[in-house]
Scaffold this motif. Structure first.
Motif, short mmCIF file in Angstrom:
data_model
loop_
_atom_site.label_atom_id
_atom_site.label_comp_id
_atom_site.label_asym_id
_atom_site.label_seq_id
_atom_site.Cartn_x
_atom_site.Cartn_y
_atom_site.Cartn_z
N THR A 1 0.66 -0.98 0.32
CA THR A 1 0.26 0.19 -0.02
C THR A 1 0.86 1.05 0.12
O THR A 1 1.78 1.34 0.27
CB THR A 1 -1.40 0.25 1.27
OG1 THR A 1 -0.77 -0.17 2.16
CG2 THR A 1 -1.41 -0.98 1.46
N ARG A 2 0.10 2.02 -0.54
CA ARG A 2 1.02 3.72 -0.75
C ARG A 2 0.99 3.91 0.04
O ARG A 2 2.13 4.94 1.29
CB ARG A 2 -0.17 4.40 -1.36
CG ARG A 2 0.53 6.08 -1.96
CD ARG A 2 -0.45 6.64 -1.90
NE ARG A 2 0.13 7.99 -2.97
CZ ARG A 2 -0.16 8.60 -1.88
NH1 ARG A 2 -0.25 9.05 -0.65
NH2 ARG A 2 0.80 10.54 -2.58
N GLU A 3 0.01 3.98 1.71
CA GLU A 3 0.34 4.28 3.27
C GLU A 3 1.97 3.66 3.58
O GLU A 3 2.11 4.02 4.85
CB GLU A 3 -1.08 3.88 3.88
CG GLU A 3 -2.22 4.67 3.46
CD GLU A 3 -3.20 4.42 2.46
OE1 GLU A 3 -2.85 3.34 1.83
OE2 GLU A 3 -3.31 5.64 1.45
N GLU A 4 1.01 2.60 3.51
CA GLU A 4 2.91 1.47 4.18
C GLU A 4 3.96 2.31 4.12
O GLU A 4 4.77 2.47 5.01
CB GLU A 4 2.54 0.04 4.14
CG GLU A 4 3.17 -0.20 4.37
CD GLU A 4 3.58 -1.93 3.78
OE1 GLU A 4 4.45 -3.37 4.74
OE2 GLU A 4 2.26 -2.90 3.79
N ALA A 5 4.58 2.45 3.05
CA ALA A 5 5.90 3.18 2.04
C ALA A 5 5.76 4.77 2.69
O ALA A 5 6.98 4.59 3.11
CB ALA A 5 5.99 3.78 0.63
N LEU A 6 4.96 5.13 2.64
CA LEU A 6 4.41 6.60 3.49
C LEU A 6 4.88 6.51 4.87
O LEU A 6 5.53 7.52 5.88
CB LEU A 6 3.22 7.62 3.47
CG LEU A 6 3.06 7.92 1.97
CD1 LEU A 6 1.33 8.29 1.69
CD2 LEU A 6 4.56 9.20 1.64
N LYS A 7 4.53 5.42 5.74
CA LYS A 7 4.70 5.07 6.84
C LYS A 7 6.12 5.18 7.23
O LYS A 7 7.09 5.22 8.50
CB LYS A 7 3.75 4.16 7.79
CG LYS A 7 3.57 3.63 8.81
CD LYS A 7 3.12 3.11 9.52
CE LYS A 7 3.59 1.94 9.63
NZ LYS A 7 2.58 0.19 10.10
#
Length: 176
Positions: free
Chosen positions: A159-165
């Protein structure tokens, strides 16, 4: 399989196979098509084609006839079929990931080799399914991004959010 590849590695031998595709020919008839090489060279090419399994030689009196060995062609086709799903994928895209009999469906487990192949081949079918983050730059991208990171420096996220996190910022080229 290695012998089959050795047999077709030379353009002269491939041309000989094309000639024999039309009809069995004797060595003299084959030699007539290759005026720029010696009869001995033609014989050596034919011998290699026979040893590699592409053709068979039939002795009729003093004449030797070469003809195609259908089994070699089917063996080669079987090997190629292991990589291609005939009719399954569009030929418009000349690169991409080879998957089992069906296309990737959302929710199927992704493996490291499949994600790496998708990233290296810039396969758009995987955009939105996973993201590749480059540890050396701190950027994450879509698999189809034009950036060319070293595979050793890449981490994959679903997920995109996982990379941002994990501290990566979105690529300005592909805007994931």
């Amino acid at each position: 399989m290695g012998e089959l590849f050795k047999g077709v590695a030379d353009p002269v031998r491939r041309e000989m196979l094309s000639l024999l595709r039309l009809q069995p020919l004797n060595v003299n008839q084959i030699n007539e098509h290759f005026a720029d090489i010696s009869r001995q060279a033609v014989s050596k090419h034919l011998q290699l084609l026979e040893e590699s399994g592409w053709i068979k030689i039939y002795q009729a009196g003093r004449e030797r006839y070469g003809y195609l060995n259908k089994a070699a062609f089917y063996s080669f086709k079987e090997w190629v079929d292991g990589y291609l799903q005939w009719g399954e994928r569009s030929l418009d895209n000349d690169h991409g990931v080879f998957l089992e009999d069906a296309k990737y469906k959302e929710g199927m487990p992704l493996t490291q080799p499949v994600m790496l192949q998708a990233m290296l081949s810039k396969d758009r079918e995987f955009d939105g399914i996973f993201y590749n983050a480059v540890r050396t730059t701190g950027i994450f991208c879509k698999p189809s991004c034009s950036a060319n990171p070293k595979p050793d420096n890449v981490t994959f996220y679903t997920t995109r959010e996982e990379a941002l996190k994990n501290g990566y910022r979105a690529c300005k080229r592909c805007k994931p």
